[in-house]
Design a protein around this motif. Sequence first.
Motif, PDB file in Angstrom:
ATOM      1  N   UNK A   1     -13.852   8.770   0.570  1.00 21.73           N
ATOM      2  CA  UNK A   1     -13.254   8.892  -0.764  1.00 21.73           C
ATOM      3  C   UNK A   1     -12.201  10.008  -0.771  1.00 21.73           C
TER       4      UNK A   1
ATOM      5  N   UNK B   1      -9.253   8.848   1.231  1.00 23.33           N
ATOM      6  CA  UNK B   1      -8.461   7.877   0.458  1.00 23.33           C
ATOM      7  C   UNK B   1      -7.565   8.587  -0.545  1.00 23.33           C
ATOM      8  N   UNK B   2      -8.084   9.637  -1.185  1.00 22.01           N
ATOM      9  CA  UNK B   2      -7.269  10.368  -2.155  1.00 22.01           C
ATOM     10  C   UNK B   2      -6.098  11.061  -1.458  1.00 22.01           C
TER      11      UNK B   2
ATOM     12  N   UNK C   1      -4.677  10.083   1.343  1.00 23.12           N
ATOM     13  CA  UNK C   1      -3.730   9.025   1.746  1.00 23.12           C
ATOM     14  C   UNK C   1      -2.877   8.608   0.544  1.00 23.12           C
ATOM     15  N   UNK C   2      -3.523   8.479  -0.605  1.00 21.36           N
ATOM     16  CA  UNK C   2      -2.805   8.081  -1.821  1.00 21.36           C
ATOM     17  C   UNK C   2      -1.752   9.120  -2.191  1.00 21.36           C
TER      18      UNK C   2
ATOM     19  N   UNK D   1       2.135   8.288  -2.465  1.00 26.73           N
ATOM     20  CA  UNK D   1       2.779   8.292  -3.779  1.00 26.73           C
ATOM     21  C   UNK D   1       3.519   9.584  -4.107  1.00 26.73           C
ATOM     22  N   UNK D   2       2.956  10.701  -3.672  1.00 28.23           N
ATOM     23  CA  UNK D   2       3.511  11.973  -4.141  1.00 28.23           C
ATOM     24  C   UNK D   2       4.176  12.805  -3.055  1.00 28.23           C
TER      25      UNK D   2
ATOM     26  N   UNK E   1       7.200   2.557  -8.072  1.00 28.85           N
ATOM     27  CA  UNK E   1       6.368   3.702  -7.686  1.00 28.85           C
ATOM     28  C   UNK E   1       6.846   4.984  -8.353  1.00 28.85           C
TER      29      UNK E   1
ATOM     30  N   UNK F   1       4.551   7.114 -11.073  1.00 26.64           N
ATOM     31  CA  UNK F   1       4.013   8.415 -10.643  1.00 26.64           C
ATOM     32  C   UNK F   1       4.512   9.541 -11.532  1.00 26.64           C
TER      33      UNK F   1
ATOM     34  N   UNK G   1      -5.121   3.763  -7.119  1.00 26.09           N
ATOM     35  CA  UNK G   1      -4.694   3.669  -5.714  1.00 26.09           C
ATOM     36  C   UNK G   1      -5.753   4.248  -4.793  1.00 26.09           C
ATOM     37  N   UNK G   2      -6.331   5.372  -5.223  1.00 30.84           N
ATOM     38  CA  UNK G   2      -7.384   5.997  -4.409  1.00 30.84           C
ATOM     39  C   UNK G   2      -8.563   5.052  -4.270  1.00 30.84           C
TER      40      UNK G   2
ATOM     41  N   UNK H   1      -7.585   2.326  -1.958  1.00 30.24           N
ATOM     42  CA  UNK H   1      -7.528   2.869  -0.597  1.00 30.24           C
ATOM     43  C   UNK H   1      -8.945   3.076  -0.047  1.00 30.24           C
ATOM     44  N   UNK H   2      -9.819   3.531  -0.938  1.00 25.84           N
ATOM     45  CA  UNK H   2     -11.221   3.728  -0.533  1.00 25.84           C
ATOM     46  C   UNK H   2     -11.841   2.396  -0.104  1.00 25.84           C
TER      47      UNK H   2
ATOM     48  N   UNK I   1     -10.367   1.502   3.278  1.00 25.69           N
ATOM     49  CA  UNK I   1     -10.859   2.319   4.393  1.00 25.69           C
ATOM     50  C   UNK I   1     -12.344   2.095   4.646  1.00 25.69           C
TER      51      UNK I   1
END
Lengths: 434, 497
Positions: free
Chosen positions: A13, A16-17, A19-20, A24-25, B340, B344, B356-357, B360-361, B364
């Motif tokens: 988790x 993933x954050x 990676x996000x 994105x940022x 995007x 954002x 997105x997280x 992505x979780x 993964x």
Amino acid sequence: MIIPTKRFAAYIAVTASVVTIAVLLDPQALLTAVTMLAIEISMAIHLQLSIGVLEKIGVEVSIDSSTDREPVIVKIKLVNRSIYPVFLAEYSFSYESILRLEKGCRAGLISIPSKSSTELQFVFGARVGTHRVGPLTIVLRDFLGLFKTQPIEIWKGSSFKVTPSIEVAILRKLYLYTRSSGLVKSRIPGEGIEFYDVRDYRPGDELRRIVWRVYASRQKLAVWEAEKESYQAIVYIVNSSKDMWTGMPKTTPVEHSARIIASIARYATSRGYLQTAVTVNECGSKVFGEPAFGRQGLTRVLDALANLSICPESETQVNWDETLLKILPILPRERTFILIFTKTTPNTEQLINISTKLSSLGHRIYVVAPLIVTYDVSKKLPQKLVEIYRAKQLEIASEELKGIEILKKVGVKVIAVNPQLVAQRIIQEIEISL
Amino acid sequence: MSMPLRKDLRVKQKGFISTTTILLLIAIGLLALVEKGPTVPGVPIGASPINPLSLGTSKFVELASRNYTTFIVYRLRDLENIGGEICLYITVSPEIPYTVEESKTIFSILRNKCSKLRFLIADESTYSNPLLQTLNSSIRIEGSRIYRISTKITTAIVSRFLQNISSPYPLAEITVRDTHRVVLDKASAIHGGTATGYTYTSSRDEVLCVIDLEGEISRCSQLFVVAAKESIDRAELFVIGDGSILLNQVLLSNRSEYLSLAEDLLAYLCEENPRCVVVFDAMHYTTLSIRNVFSNPYPILGKLLQDPLTLIYIVLSIIALLLHPSTWLPPLIQWLSNVFTNITIGLASVLTIAISTWIMYRVLAGGTKVYPDQRLAEQIEEEVGVFAELRKSILRTKVKLSKQDFIAICQTLDVMLTLYSGYSLWSDNALNILSDLLGDREKAYRELKWIYRLYRKAFGESRLPLIVLWGRATKRLVSIVDEVGKRIGEKLGVNIV
């Protein structure tokens, strides 16, 4: 097989954050994300390598057990011959629940360096009988605890035997008692080596037994006469059902009985008696050969006692009828002294049956009934429950006493005395019966 | 007759390449296509060698390819793949001027790759002059227009009088190996080199004049040079001041002299050598870009609709270009990037990052089932036997003593007395036995009387006492039994309870 832990979910988790954020940022966070993923992959690879090592690990086991006086020492050496070490291996060592571990840890963490070994040592308080130790199970984890393996059984386990010690105090007491009371004397002239008397010569007497000194003084032939050697066949039947293991370790009815039997057997060996033993429990009966003289007989008895074990099938009861069928072929024609060490309940009827049948064949049956209430030591119960426990205990004792009463009523001889006096009482019965 | 296989008997098809790998390869392919771009950035409609329409020169390419290896170069780096004994570089009416730099590059590459170098430049504009200049050629194309004009007009505005002549286009005689008489279109005069082609008039009433861009007659003559050749270093040039004589519409027309000229040009410049490599320039032509078509379609479509064949060609070309990833992928990525960027910012960014997280979780973790990280179960050391069970039962459940317990313990006392003395608790001798054991007859009597009363009450034989606390009564009875047991033990040396 590797299984991910809940920590893995948390780690992913966070990854993933990151990676996000990187996507994105802030692309600079990508390095961190890649590193985190690389760590996760490396942990999985490490664990796979460790499993490979563990599957080929050498296990050298030594179990040192003799009598119930010395502790049982179990040494398990784990030899890693590979170049990859095993880190963070969680082990759990299983053994029979009635055993008591005195030294060592039944579960913990170990590491096995590469080209090296790690030794685990477990010291148990010895209890009479056959007991099982093992398996030794290991679970591997990575450094971050993201993954773990399924339990891997690296040693399936083994059994060891503990022979009851012969209590010198009891043995001495027996010798003292029998000598002082003259129980060992048969007081009948016959075949033997002990001197009994000198009598007048009768035709047919052996010439070598003539006492020439008497002839010289009295001018009359007299012969030396021996006391008739007495011998007795003894069969010990030991019940090692679950209730016989109740109480403090080493002082349970079955263990106490085993020590008494060992002492009696030692005494009986010196007396030249035939003896053997039979073990029974919920799983069945086992006969350890026909009654034998001397050391052989003693060995059979001690072997039987070392084979006493607790039956894992707790729902069943002792099948005394099966026991009867098994011991009948080994019983000598002569009158045999059969000692049944058992509690009298719950199968009193079967006990009466076996006793009656064996008595009808001319054997002498004694039921040695250790009153299990006397072996139970009050455990740490809350004060308000102690009285309730005692009341319930008396209810159980009532059943046992009723069993003894019933056996006595039908003519079965029951020895239900103070544990300290059991051996003496048995020997008294044996010697008097001769 | 084939029967459908049972589901469990069917051979399972197993993919040796994972879907991820396939998607990755597709992505790489798309990126490569974007990077390479389409063959031409738009639809060629001029004298390009790939234009099959009337104004194109695809027929000339086809003609060349019959006898020689033919290449069409779309970009300079395509020249790197060309090489041979004789290389013939052809440019016909370019629409984009050559620069000196690219001319040098073209010359440099071809000189290195080819033993002999030939150039055929058919151009009525000055766009090819930098190339000629780079080749150190003396030939130059003026970029003017030569028309046939009546001798009566000398200085007036031409457009007013051209209509008086049957055809303003000049006649020309071009000598390659043979001499070819053709009608030029918008031909330009050239100078320099060795002249090999001239314009001429068909009657004495006509004159050939060069007309400038404003339509003014700059000069007139009976003869203008419209073709020339020159040999420089290892290269040989053939320049014609009109590219229209090599267009599809001319080569495909009924008049064979144009085809004959084209074939003669190829044969001459290639020396009829089959190892000759003919290179057609497709770099210097404008194209009809998709953006232009979509931004302002009506004028273009209006022109194109006049010719159905052209329309079909344009539509098919546009579809092909539209399907090419270089057309749609960059705008798509740009659009996604904009999306995007928009999402954002502010509150949307929080939601975006959260979603997105989460996605992505899911990607993964891949739906992996996770387990609690519990330690291995430890071996429990426990007692066995009836009392162990009793102890567990008492600790586990709320056990209360009842009158049943009282009755059971009365029976225990009864058995104890029977074993000790042979007399039951309910016999007449019970008082004597108990007195003997307790050493107090009065106490024995009291206790025995109490036991009898409660025993009868427990069995329902008596109602008195009215209220009995059985728990307390049982505990009292337990203490009596314990005392009796202790006394029996002392007397017989036997512990029975």
